[in-house]
Motif scaffolding. Sequence first.
Motif, PDB file in Angstrom:
ATOM      1  N   MET A 209       4.948  -0.531  15.057  1.00 15.72           N
ATOM      2  CA  MET A 209       3.859  -1.081  14.262  1.00 15.72           C
ATOM      3  C   MET A 209       4.430  -2.243  13.468  1.00 15.72           C
ATOM      4  O   MET A 209       5.178  -2.038  12.507  1.00 15.72           O
ATOM      5  CB  MET A 209       3.284  -0.001  13.331  1.00 15.72           C
ATOM      6  CG  MET A 209       2.582   1.123  14.069  1.00 15.72           C
ATOM      7  SD  MET A 209       2.444   2.660  13.119  1.00 15.72           S
ATOM      8  CE  MET A 209       3.989   3.469  13.574  1.00 15.72           C
ATOM      9  N   LEU A 210       4.134  -3.474  13.879  1.00 19.28           N
ATOM     10  CA  LEU A 210       4.755  -4.667  13.313  1.00 19.28           C
ATOM     11  C   LEU A 210       3.800  -5.380  12.364  1.00 19.28           C
ATOM     12  O   LEU A 210       2.587  -5.429  12.605  1.00 19.28           O
ATOM     13  CB  LEU A 210       5.184  -5.631  14.423  1.00 19.28           C
ATOM     14  CG  LEU A 210       6.581  -5.419  15.021  1.00 19.28           C
ATOM     15  CD1 LEU A 210       6.743  -4.025  15.597  1.00 19.28           C
ATOM     16  CD2 LEU A 210       6.878  -6.479  16.078  1.00 19.28           C
ATOM     17  N   ILE A 211       4.375  -5.944  11.295  1.00 20.40           N
ATOM     18  CA  ILE A 211       3.606  -6.662  10.280  1.00 20.40           C
ATOM     19  C   ILE A 211       4.055  -8.119  10.269  1.00 20.40           C
ATOM     20  O   ILE A 211       5.259  -8.417  10.259  1.00 20.40           O
ATOM     21  CB  ILE A 211       3.791  -6.017   8.903  1.00 20.40           C
ATOM     22  CG1 ILE A 211       3.257  -4.568   8.945  1.00 20.40           C
ATOM     23  CG2 ILE A 211       3.076  -6.824   7.820  1.00 20.40           C
ATOM     24  CD1 ILE A 211       3.509  -3.782   7.679  1.00 20.40           C
ATOM     25  N   ALA A 212       3.080  -9.032  10.266  1.00 18.13           N
ATOM     26  CA  ALA A 212       3.336 -10.435  10.551  1.00 18.13           C
ATOM     27  C   ALA A 212       4.287 -11.114   9.571  1.00 18.13           C
ATOM     28  O   ALA A 212       5.109 -11.936   9.969  1.00 18.13           O
ATOM     29  CB  ALA A 212       2.023 -11.206  10.612  1.00 18.13           C
ATOM     30  N   ASP A 213       4.179 -10.792   8.279  1.00 15.59           N
ATOM     31  CA  ASP A 213       4.926 -11.573   7.289  1.00 15.59           C
ATOM     32  C   ASP A 213       6.292 -10.980   6.934  1.00 15.59           C
ATOM     33  O   ASP A 213       6.935 -11.433   5.988  1.00 15.59           O
ATOM     34  CB  ASP A 213       4.097 -11.767   6.020  1.00 15.59           C
ATOM     35  CG  ASP A 213       3.829 -10.467   5.263  1.00 15.59           C
ATOM     36  OD1 ASP A 213       4.203  -9.385   5.767  1.00 15.59           O
ATOM     37  OD2 ASP A 213       3.258 -10.538   4.159  1.00 15.59           O
ATOM     38  N   GLY A 214       6.720  -9.968   7.667  1.00 10.37           N
ATOM     39  CA  GLY A 214       8.034  -9.381   7.405  1.00 10.37           C
ATOM     40  C   GLY A 214       8.033  -8.278   6.379  1.00 10.37           C
ATOM     41  O   GLY A 214       9.076  -7.668   6.117  1.00 10.37           O
ATOM     42  N   SER A 215       6.886  -7.982   5.793  1.00 14.87           N
ATOM     43  CA  SER A 215       6.807  -6.901   4.803  1.00 14.87           C
ATOM     44  C   SER A 215       6.676  -5.561   5.509  1.00 14.87           C
ATOM     45  O   SER A 215       6.306  -5.483   6.676  1.00 14.87           O
ATOM     46  CB  SER A 215       5.623  -7.122   3.863  1.00 14.87           C
ATOM     47  OG  SER A 215       4.397  -7.102   4.577  1.00 14.87           O
ATOM     48  N   ASP A 216       6.988  -4.484   4.762  1.00 11.64           N
ATOM     49  CA  ASP A 216       6.924  -3.131   5.324  1.00 11.64           C
ATOM     50  C   ASP A 216       5.919  -2.227   4.607  1.00 11.64           C
ATOM     51  O   ASP A 216       5.474  -1.234   5.175  1.00 11.64           O
ATOM     52  CB  ASP A 216       8.300  -2.443   5.218  1.00 11.64           C
ATOM     53  CG  ASP A 216       9.396  -3.148   5.985  1.00 11.64           C
ATOM     54  OD1 ASP A 216       9.095  -4.075   6.768  1.00 11.64           O
ATOM     55  OD2 ASP A 216      10.570  -2.770   5.808  1.00 11.64           O
ATOM     56  N   ASP A 217       5.599  -2.542   3.374  1.00 10.63           N
ATOM     57  CA  ASP A 217       4.820  -1.636   2.533  1.00 10.63           C
ATOM     58  C   ASP A 217       3.339  -1.622   2.923  1.00 10.63           C
ATOM     59  O   ASP A 217       2.823  -2.563   3.524  1.00 10.63           O
ATOM     60  CB  ASP A 217       4.950  -2.028   1.063  1.00 10.63           C
ATOM     61  CG  ASP A 217       6.355  -1.800   0.528  1.00 10.63           C
ATOM     62  OD1 ASP A 217       7.076  -0.980   1.115  1.00 10.63           O
ATOM     63  OD2 ASP A 217       6.715  -2.442  -0.468  1.00 10.63           O
ATOM     64  N   TYR A 218       2.687  -0.562   2.548  1.00 11.36           N
ATOM     65  CA  TYR A 218       1.277  -0.387   2.878  1.00 11.36           C
ATOM     66  C   TYR A 218       0.556   0.296   1.720  1.00 11.36           C
ATOM     67  O   TYR A 218       1.179   0.838   0.801  1.00 11.36           O
ATOM     68  CB  TYR A 218       1.120   0.449   4.147  1.00 11.36           C
ATOM     69  CG  TYR A 218       1.635   1.869   4.019  1.00 11.36           C
ATOM     70  CD1 TYR A 218       0.815   2.916   3.606  1.00 11.36           C
ATOM     71  CD2 TYR A 218       2.976   2.160   4.294  1.00 11.36           C
ATOM     72  CE1 TYR A 218       1.294   4.210   3.471  1.00 11.36           C
ATOM     73  CE2 TYR A 218       3.461   3.451   4.160  1.00 11.36           C
ATOM     74  CZ  TYR A 218       2.624   4.466   3.755  1.00 11.36           C
ATOM     75  OH  TYR A 218       3.110   5.744   3.613  1.00 11.36           O
TER      76      TYR A 218
END
Length: 256
Positions: A209-218
């Motif tokens: 599950m990849l996030i575009a801006d390099g962040s990890d938090d949700y």
Amino acid sequence: MVELKTATEIDAMKRVGRVVADALAAARAHAGIGVSLLDLDAVAAKVIADAGAAPVFLDYHPNWAPFPFPGVICASVNDAVVHGIPSDYRLRDGDLVSIDCGAKLDGWCGDAAISFVVGTAASADEALVAATDEALRRGIAAAQPGNRLGDVGAAIGDYARDQGYGLLADHGGHGIGRVMHESPDVPNEARAGRGMRLRPGLVLAIEPMLIADGSDDYRHGADGWTLQTITGARAAHSEHSVAITDDGPVVLTAQH
């Protein structure tokens, strides 16, 4: 407890895997500008029912969730990473959609996910989806007998980080079999050579599950189910159920 499946049981899991693949393909083919997420849910539900299978997401109620899941698929749009509830939201040009689907047939479960863009795709979204698919491909390639779980996580995580993407914190894949979530947990980021050794008969749901801006938090959305990026960045999700065999990894949720 980790359950190893026999060759006959893996064949049974291939059958339900094809149902999941067909449901995802049908939902993707139906998706378009102006189509609602509930429409996609209905399309997937019909494919599953017509195959004599049952949806495994519907009424699933983990202890952290405020109520049982009300859909057959998870439909997550744009900054929603996973667990999106199908709603009357109508898709717009350029929306990035992630659909996760699970089914059960003859006592065995299958689980897979795809991401795609509706209408005109921004180049950044196309790259994100392609990278998520590639991370999955690399994770599957690392799922060789004799390797370790950490090799799968390293293959996914190292690639995603090298491309500048984030990885959804505290989430990864899982074992799968008679129930949707079995041991072991499958990390999307790990050190190679660490963790449980992979043995023939083990079946894993591998799901970067990849996030575009390099962040990890949700954060949890207002519905208590949907996981959204903190920054509003877009995300993508790709998943297959994969059997470890003497001859290497076998994807059980591929469409034939």
